[in-house]
Scaffold this motif. Structure first.
Motif, PDB file in Angstrom:
ATOM      1  N   VAL A 257       0.642   2.476  -7.675  1.00 59.91           N
ATOM      2  CA  VAL A 257       0.361   1.191  -8.047  1.00 59.91           C
ATOM      3  C   VAL A 257      -0.115   1.068  -9.678  1.00 59.91           C
ATOM      4  O   VAL A 257      -0.448   2.213 -10.097  1.00 59.91           O
ATOM      5  CB  VAL A 257      -0.793   0.338  -6.953  1.00 59.91           C
ATOM      6  N   GLU A 258      -0.116  -0.267 -10.013  1.00 58.35           N
ATOM      7  CA  GLU A 258      -0.412  -0.275 -11.541  1.00 58.35           C
ATOM      8  C   GLU A 258      -1.935   0.155 -11.669  1.00 58.35           C
ATOM      9  O   GLU A 258      -3.009  -0.111 -10.853  1.00 58.35           O
ATOM     10  CB  GLU A 258      -0.161  -1.704 -12.023  1.00 58.35           C
ATOM     11  N   ASP A 259      -2.225   0.717 -12.760  1.00 62.63           N
ATOM     12  CA  ASP A 259      -3.670   1.110 -13.116  1.00 62.63           C
ATOM     13  C   ASP A 259      -4.686   0.044 -12.888  1.00 62.63           C
ATOM     14  O   ASP A 259      -5.747   0.135 -12.496  1.00 62.63           O
ATOM     15  CB  ASP A 259      -3.728   1.709 -14.558  1.00 62.63           C
ATOM     16  N   HIS A 260      -4.239  -1.273 -13.446  1.00 62.02           N
ATOM     17  CA  HIS A 260      -5.281  -2.157 -13.496  1.00 62.02           C
ATOM     18  C   HIS A 260      -5.723  -2.659 -11.925  1.00 62.02           C
ATOM     19  O   HIS A 260      -6.857  -3.178 -11.844  1.00 62.02           O
ATOM     20  CB  HIS A 260      -4.847  -3.571 -14.029  1.00 62.02           C
ATOM     21  N   ILE A 261      -4.666  -2.506 -11.042  1.00 63.11           N
ATOM     22  CA  ILE A 261      -5.044  -2.646  -9.742  1.00 63.11           C
ATOM     23  C   ILE A 261      -6.454  -1.696  -9.036  1.00 63.11           C
ATOM     24  O   ILE A 261      -7.293  -2.227  -8.484  1.00 63.11           O
ATOM     25  CB  ILE A 261      -3.918  -2.594  -8.775  1.00 63.11           C
ATOM     26  N   ILE A 262      -6.157  -0.460  -9.628  1.00 61.67           N
ATOM     27  CA  ILE A 262      -7.097   0.394  -9.023  1.00 61.67           C
ATOM     28  C   ILE A 262      -8.318   0.223  -9.727  1.00 61.67           C
ATOM     29  O   ILE A 262      -9.288   0.323  -9.197  1.00 61.67           O
ATOM     30  CB  ILE A 262      -6.678   2.039  -9.680  1.00 61.67           C
TER      31      ILE A 262
ATOM     32  N   ILE B 243     -10.132   8.917  -6.508  1.00 61.91           N
ATOM     33  CA  ILE B 243      -8.879   7.961  -6.252  1.00 61.91           C
ATOM     34  C   ILE B 243      -8.050   8.641  -5.156  1.00 61.91           C
ATOM     35  O   ILE B 243      -7.739   9.802  -5.029  1.00 61.91           O
ATOM     36  CB  ILE B 243      -8.039   8.608  -7.640  1.00 61.91           C
ATOM     37  N   ARG B 244      -7.642   7.651  -4.326  1.00 63.39           N
ATOM     38  CA  ARG B 244      -6.595   8.000  -3.094  1.00 63.39           C
ATOM     39  C   ARG B 244      -5.511   8.104  -3.434  1.00 63.39           C
ATOM     40  O   ARG B 244      -4.872   7.738  -4.518  1.00 63.39           O
ATOM     41  CB  ARG B 244      -7.194   6.820  -2.008  1.00 63.39           C
ATOM     42  N   THR B 245      -4.855   8.740  -2.305  1.00 64.19           N
ATOM     43  CA  THR B 245      -3.237   8.874  -2.526  1.00 64.19           C
ATOM     44  C   THR B 245      -2.332   7.851  -2.694  1.00 64.19           C
ATOM     45  O   THR B 245      -1.401   7.470  -3.672  1.00 64.19           O
ATOM     46  CB  THR B 245      -2.763   9.547  -1.232  1.00 64.19           C
ATOM     47  N   ASN B 246      -2.894   6.726  -2.146  1.00 67.83           N
ATOM     48  CA  ASN B 246      -2.025   5.291  -2.566  1.00 67.83           C
ATOM     49  C   ASN B 246      -2.235   4.815  -3.987  1.00 67.83           C
ATOM     50  O   ASN B 246      -1.166   4.027  -4.116  1.00 67.83           O
ATOM     51  CB  ASN B 246      -2.831   4.347  -1.506  1.00 67.83           C
TER      52      ASN B 246
END
Length: 393
Positions: free
Chosen positions: A167-172, A160-163
């Motif tokens: 952002v919201e979890d669903h985007i990740i 999991i990257r710094t960015n």
């Protein structure tokens, strides 16, 4: 957050420059007519095996050779034979360019295929979930660990990257799912492709530069080229980035590179000598094996106590060296010869301050030690070529 990411064309280069209220903090140059092979995935052919160094040399494209370390690649994907993990001359192997060629060294190839997104990295032949060193949101870490089921990622590692912290979890999770699907599709279709096929081509370098930057480091992306604008817009929509950050600059009389004095910046960061406000100066000399930086007192001729003056110059130099390392994209081993100081406490203070400046770099730059000769050793992760090499392309 007040930074601007400028992307423009100058001569035959595409320039990507990050600027804030203090000036330029990062700059990269990409040859407009020559794209990098970094991150590309190919079907290569084994040409030579050197057992005494556990290495294989693979032709991954027509007359382009790469170095493949057997110790780091225990699960090769061999497409022209079944049920064998032993690499032989003539085998066709799926490989990814993990490191670019550096001077006389061939590119480094890997079978641990890596799919990189804005918020995550999915890697074949790895296991577990890990986080970027700069990901400091522990609560979000725990939530993501619960949502990413490790049993669904057998033989696949997730970083999991710094960015992802912003952002919201669903985007990740959507991105991780997409990267995982792409990875499986490549390994599946590779068996039906011919040797030297390109299975994956990396995005244009200015796009990967946006992808790899910490999104909170800039509030605007500005370009004056319509093609670049459309490519960035497409990428931002796909990555669910804030499209309102993207701006188009249109002024034929004052192009973007002149408005922000990009030409002058490029000229300055290729000079060997860098003057400091105190009258002292740095001498920066890249060599084949390492980079040497020397701190000189120069025009600084103060009547103050000598030890205090040397400390002041060294602290000023440390701040500027951290800036120059990032601007020039210096990497590998960096040796810095500060002005010698006798007091051990002063030396410790200098190293502590210098370390703080280096931590502002988005790449991992680490102070190793100060030697008996008072030389400071620093290592910095290599991602792209130095600015000197970029401008020669």
């Amino acid at each position: 957050m007040s930074g601007k990411l400028l992307i423009t064309k100058l001569n035959h280069h595409i320039i990507s420059a990050l600027i804030d209220e203090k000036g330029f903090t990062e700059i990269n140059c990409f040859n407009e007519h020559h794209s990098t092979s970094l991150g590309n995935i190919y079907i290569g052919k084994v040409r030579n095996i050197v057992k005494n160094i556990n290495a294989v040399f693979i032709e991954y494209a027509n007359k382009k050779m790469g170095y493949y370390d057997l110790r780091d690649n225990s699960n090769p994907i061999i497409v022209n034979k079944e049920d064998s993990d032993k690499i032989c001359v003539g085998d066709e192997v799926v490989v990814q360019v993990a490191k670019e060629a550096v001077k006389t060294k061939d590119p480094v190839l890997s079978s641990n295929l890596e799919m990189v997104g804005k918020y995550s990295v999915v890697t074949l032949n790895k296991n577990g979930i890990s986080f970027s060193k700069k990901f400091n949101n522990n609560e979000k870490k725990d939530l993501l660990k619960e949502e990413i089921k490790e049993e669904d990622f057998n033989n696949i590692g997730v970083i999991i990257r710094t960015n992802a912290a912003d952002v919201e979890d669903h985007i990740i999770l959507d991105e991780i799912g997409r990267l995982k699907t792409n990875l499986f599709e490549i390994t599946k279709t590779a068996h039906y492709r011919t040797c030297y096929s390109v299975l994956l081509e990396s995005p244009k370098e200015y796009i990967t530069n946006i992808r790899d930057m910490y999104e909170q480091s800039f509030e605007k992306i500005i370009t004056d080229d319509s093609e670049i604008f459309n490519n960035i817009k497409e990428y931002m929509l796909e990555s669910q980035m804030d499209i309102n950050k993207l701006k188009y600059y249109d002024d034929d009389l004052l192009p973007l590179y002149k408005l922000y004095n990009i030409e002058k910046c490029l000229k300055d960061i290729t000079k060997e000598r860098v003057w400091l406000k105190s009258g002292a100066y740095l001498v920066i000399q890249p060599t084949e094996a390492l980079v040497v930086i020397d701190v000189n007192s120069g025009k600084n001729a103060s009547n103050k106590k000598v030890s205090n003056q040397f400390m002041k110059i060294n602290l000023e130099a440390a701040k500027e060296i951290a800036v120059q390392i990032r601007l020039r994209n210096l990497s590998g081993i960096i040796i810095i010869d500060f002005i010698n100081m006798k007091d051990q406490e002063d030396k410790e203070t200098l190293l502590k301050e210098f370390d703080g400046y280096l931590k502002e770099d988005r790449l991992n730059a680490t102070i190793i030690d100060m030697t008996k000769l008072d030389l400071v050793e620093v290592t910095r992760k290599k991602v792209r070529k130095s600015i000197y090499e970029q401008l020669k392309e």
